[in-house]
Design a protein around this motif. Structure first.
Motif, PDB file in Angstrom:
ATOM      1  N   ALA A 230       0.809  -1.211   0.000  1.00 12.39           N
ATOM      2  CA  ALA A 230       0.000   0.000   0.000  1.00 12.39           C
ATOM      3  C   ALA A 230       0.842   1.260   0.000  1.00 12.39           C
ATOM      4  O   ALA A 230       0.316   2.344  -0.151  1.00 12.39           O
TER       5      ALA A 230
ATOM      6  N   GLU B 245      -5.026   3.074  -4.607  1.00 12.00           N
ATOM      7  CA  GLU B 245      -4.039   2.113  -5.099  1.00 12.00           C
ATOM      8  C   GLU B 245      -4.007   2.094  -6.622  1.00 12.00           C
ATOM      9  O   GLU B 245      -2.922   2.066  -7.240  1.00 12.00           O
TER      10      GLU B 245
ATOM     11  N   CYS C 180       1.502  -5.429  -5.686  1.00  9.50           N
ATOM     12  CA  CYS C 180       1.102  -4.286  -6.502  1.00  9.50           C
ATOM     13  C   CYS C 180       2.063  -4.005  -7.637  1.00  9.50           C
ATOM     14  O   CYS C 180       1.660  -3.490  -8.646  1.00  9.50           O
TER      15      CYS C 180
END
Length: 300
Positions: free
Chosen positions: A4, A275, A299
């Protein structure tokens, strides 16, 4: 650092004026950035966080119409872990464009080539993107699983729309949101055309380059907000990506000031939406690998 906290800058430049002239910098008003800029200087400039995230990965974008510049950028990316992808240049009108792209990908850092771009904003032909030779070149781009960065001014958006209609399989990203005329506060035509372009699902959009379309000295977040709201409504956060347009953004406040503005614009967005804008969309579009030390994170 957790997933994050990753931040991707999907649009920046570098140039070494001793090695490669940048004729566009000779134009009046560019005095502030008429010098050499490196990724090391970007690291030093990008000290602010956005929603708690620090810069981890970037996309380096071509400046001039030169395949040699692209080779230099790919070699730089091969040796600099900050640069996760390169948007290069090749002559789309050339029958040999496919061979040029293959050679670029086979050279040092060639695995970082993820898209190409042409400075359509400087083309007087109002249908440049519809030229048969250009369309043939763009098909060669798509055949190599590369994307295309659209650099157009707001009045050229109809060209981009026609391109999206004719080549639905070509991944497209609109640079600088199509350069809305923020300083003139006349957004109706831009909004109409951006919404038409966003109706094509293969198109993404960079939230970048907006401060230099506003008043360089006096812009505020409230000047940018109407554009942001249109983009958020038209594309949704899952098709938007943060970009700084550094060092061009130095003409209107710099990296940290733009980062603070984006953080304010994101207020009210969910964690998943944040995000997407700050990492996920760019990571997917440019197929970014994990930053060093981030292997195994989700991610990027």
């Amino acid at each position: 650092m957790s997933d994050a906290q990753v931040l991707v800058d999907a649009h920046h430049h570098v140039w070494d004026l001793d090695a490669r002239p940048q004729p566009w910098l000779d134009e009046a008003g560019h005095e502030t950035i008429r010098r050499t800029f490196t990724t090391a200087e970007l690291r030093g400039a990008a000290t602010a966080t956005v929603a708690g995230r620090r810069l981890e990965r970037t996309v380096l974008v071509q400046c001039v119409a030169s395949a040699d510049e692209t080779r230099e950028f790919l070699a730089l990316a091969a040796g600099d872990p900050l640069v996760g992808a390169v948007v290069g240049w090749a002559d789309l009108t050339s029958p040999a464009v496919g061979d040029v792209l293959d050679a670029l990908r086979a050279g040092p850092g060639g695995d970082r080539l993820r898209a190409v771009r042409h400075l359509v904003q400087g083309e007087p032909d109002t249908a440049w993107l519809q030229r048969p030779s250009v369309e043939r070149g763009l098909r060669a781009v798509g055949e190599r699983r590369l994307g295309y960065d659209l650099l157009v001014r707001s009045h050229q958006l109809p060209q981009a729309i026609r391109l999206a209609e004719r080549l639905p399989g070509l991944p497209l990203v609109l640079d600088h949101a199509g350069k809305p005329p923020i300083a003139r506060q006349r957004l109706d035509d831009w909004e109409r055309d951006v919404r038409r372009l966003a109706a094509h699902p293969q198109v993404r959009c960079k939230v970048s380059g907006l401060v230099t379309e506003a008043d360089h000295e006096k812009w505020t977040v409230d000047d940018i907000r109407p554009v942001w709201e249109v983009l958020l409504s038209a594309f949704g956060p899952e098709r938007l990506m943060f970009g700084s347009d550094w060092p061009v953004c130095l003409l209107a406040g710099g990296w940290n000031r733009w980062a603070a503005a984006v953080e304010e614009l994101l207020a009210g967005c969910s964690a998943a939406e944040t995000e997407a804008v700050l990492a996920g969309t760019a990571t997917t579009f440019y197929r970014l690998s994990p930053a060093p030390g981030k292997e195994g994170t989700a991610c990027c």
